[in-house]
Design an enzyme around this catalytic site. Structure first.
Site, PDB file in Angstrom:
ATOM      1  N   ARG A 234       0.807  -1.272   0.120  1.00 46.05           N
ATOM      2  CA  ARG A 234       0.073  -0.034  -0.093  1.00 46.05           C
ATOM      3  C   ARG A 234       0.953   1.299  -0.081  1.00 46.05           C
ATOM      4  O   ARG A 234       1.903   1.312   0.712  1.00 46.05           O
ATOM      5  CB  ARG A 234      -0.831   0.105   1.188  1.00 46.05           C
ATOM      6  CG  ARG A 234      -2.100  -0.951   1.203  1.00 46.05           C
ATOM      7  CD  ARG A 234      -3.111  -0.598  -0.028  1.00 46.05           C
ATOM      8  NE  ARG A 234      -4.137  -1.327   0.069  1.00 46.05           N
ATOM      9  CZ  ARG A 234      -4.256  -2.588  -0.801  1.00 46.05           C
ATOM     10  NH1 ARG A 234      -3.294  -2.971  -1.276  1.00 46.05           N
ATOM     11  NH2 ARG A 234      -5.476  -3.245  -0.783  1.00 46.05           N
ATOM     12  N   ASP A 258       4.884  -0.396  -6.996  1.00 46.30           N
ATOM     13  CA  ASP A 258       3.476  -0.569  -7.523  1.00 46.30           C
ATOM     14  C   ASP A 258       2.331  -0.028  -7.036  1.00 46.30           C
ATOM     15  O   ASP A 258       1.375  -0.158  -7.537  1.00 46.30           O
ATOM     16  CB  ASP A 258       3.391  -2.237  -7.533  1.00 46.30           C
ATOM     17  CG  ASP A 258       2.284  -2.556  -8.462  1.00 46.30           C
ATOM     18  OD1 ASP A 258       2.454  -2.192  -9.769  1.00 46.30           O
ATOM     19  OD2 ASP A 258       1.312  -3.404  -7.827  1.00 46.30           O
ATOM     20  N   GLU A 263      -2.463   7.490  -5.108  1.00 46.81           N
ATOM     21  CA  GLU A 263      -2.886   6.854  -6.405  1.00 46.81           C
ATOM     22  C   GLU A 263      -4.066   6.974  -6.909  1.00 46.81           C
ATOM     23  O   GLU A 263      -4.480   6.728  -8.317  1.00 46.81           O
ATOM     24  CB  GLU A 263      -2.422   5.282  -6.349  1.00 46.81           C
ATOM     25  CG  GLU A 263      -3.060   4.545  -5.668  1.00 46.81           C
ATOM     26  CD  GLU A 263      -2.725   3.024  -5.498  1.00 46.81           C
ATOM     27  OE1 GLU A 263      -3.723   2.233  -5.794  1.00 46.81           O
ATOM     28  OE2 GLU A 263      -1.491   2.862  -5.292  1.00 46.81           O
ATOM     29  N   HIS A 295       0.003  -0.321  -9.964  1.00 45.45           N
ATOM     30  CA  HIS A 295      -0.938  -1.191  -9.085  1.00 45.45           C
ATOM     31  C   HIS A 295      -1.341  -2.602  -9.990  1.00 45.45           C
ATOM     32  O   HIS A 295      -2.401  -2.959 -10.089  1.00 45.45           O
ATOM     33  CB  HIS A 295      -2.102  -0.673  -8.518  1.00 45.45           C
ATOM     34  CG  HIS A 295      -2.525  -1.253  -7.193  1.00 45.45           C
ATOM     35  ND1 HIS A 295      -2.633  -0.416  -5.960  1.00 45.45           N
ATOM     36  CD2 HIS A 295      -2.780  -2.557  -6.742  1.00 45.45           C
ATOM     37  CE1 HIS A 295      -3.198  -1.129  -5.250  1.00 45.45           C
ATOM     38  NE2 HIS A 295      -3.161  -2.693  -5.448  1.00 45.45           N
TER      39      HIS A 295
END
Length: 328
Positions: A234, A258, A263, A295
């Protein structure tokens, strides 16, 4: 159950509709994220199905309760975006995906390490321009390097197995030690010791208020010069501003993420014809030793099938519980 899916993409629609033939729920898919603006779309449904960037705060949950929503179905394992106290107060059940292929995220974390270390993205772009020089592409052997793994649940355990295959020394931190990891020879340490002794640090823990920004100015100060940091968990685990400063000084040698703490305004969208308004994210993009993806670590067919089956089964369980309560 009549389920309203939010943050839906074409792959969600295809996989859930395919597997729903075994469950016979009524599915309706919406592209927008579930938040205060779009909560009205849940009207007329029994449950909502959400993903990582949907925002179910107290206000949204109260509105959902007013529409008669009985269950919140997360199609992910993390649940930091749901106000559980508000859901309980309004009598709304919350279900999450307890398991999906841990290999998907674990393998992707190793992909980021290898790509950063061996400068694969740099060499790819060079060769497309006809530049076959090796200057600036030198990496290091992973063999005998110390990798700190924060979080040793299912994903962390698989990631450790991969590291062992490369001959890495593994340090681990978790509030609860994994017996399988101990049997594999993993050394559990205090978090500060892990930060201080690791050549590579990879985050595999859920986000909570207690560990938000665990990568911060103070923890970075403990780390080895040139440390590599990987985050496939996260975004909120990392203080981005502190990380940028450490990238500028070389304290952090490379960063593979990622996920990103802001985001929600970026990921899962096509913004290729727009100007990115997030100046902090834009600064990250300028570093040659930073590798960012949107992600996608979970994004394998195996994992998506697991997620869909678990979510649809959760809906069936919720339906059963609602029926039992109504019959009392």
């Amino acid at each position: 159950m009549k389920i309203a899916f939010f943050s839906s993409r074409q792959y969600d629609i295809e996989i859930f509709n395919e597997l729903n033939t075994q469950y016979d729920h009524k599915l309706e898919f919406f592209v927008p994220e579930l938040n205060e603006k779009y909560a009205v779309l849940a009207k007329g449904h029994d449950a909502v199905c959400i993903f990582v960037n949907d925002d179910l705060n107290e206000t949204v949950i109260a509105e959902l309760a007013g529409y008669g929503i009985k269950a919140i179905l997360l199609r992910c394992t993390g649940f930091n975006n749901v106000d559980f106290a508000a859901a309980k107060a309004h009598g709304i059940m919350v279900y999450r995906v307890g398991y999906y292929s841990p290999y998907s995220v674990a393998e992707y974390a190793m992909t980021l390490i290898l790509a950063l270390n061996r400068k694969v993205y740099k060499s790819y772009n060079r060769i497309k321009r006809g530049n076959f020089e090796l200057e600036g592409l030198m990496g290091f052997d992973l063999h005998q390097k110390t990798v700190g793994v924060v979080g040793t649940g299912k994903i962390g355990k698989v990631f450790i197995d991969i590291l062992k295959g490369f001959g890495c020394k593994v340090l681990a931190y978790d509030l609860f030690q994994n017996e399988d990891c101990l049997k594999a020879g993993v050394t559990y340490t205090e978090l500060n010791q892990l930060f201080a002794e690791s050549d590579i640090i990879s985050l595999h823990c859920p986000l909570s208020e207690q560990n938000r920004h665990m990568i911060n100015e103070a923890s970075i100060e403990l780390m080895k010069p040139g440390v590599m940091i990987i985050n496939t968990s996260r975004g909120g685990l990392i203080n981005t501003l502190a990380t940028i400063e450490a990238l500028k000084t070389g304290k952090i040698g490379s960063l593979g993420i990622d996920v990103y703490e802001e985001e929600a305004e970026l990921f899962f969208k096509n913004l290729s014809d727009k100007i990115i308004q997030d100046d902090i994210f834009a600064r990250l993009l300028t570093f040659p030793n930073v590798l960012i993806s949107g992600h996608q670590a979970f994004f394998t067919k195996n994992a998506l099938d697991d997620i869909a089956n678990a979510t649809l089964q959760n809906a069936k369980d919720a339906e059963t519980q609602i029926t039992n309560e109504n019959s009392l």
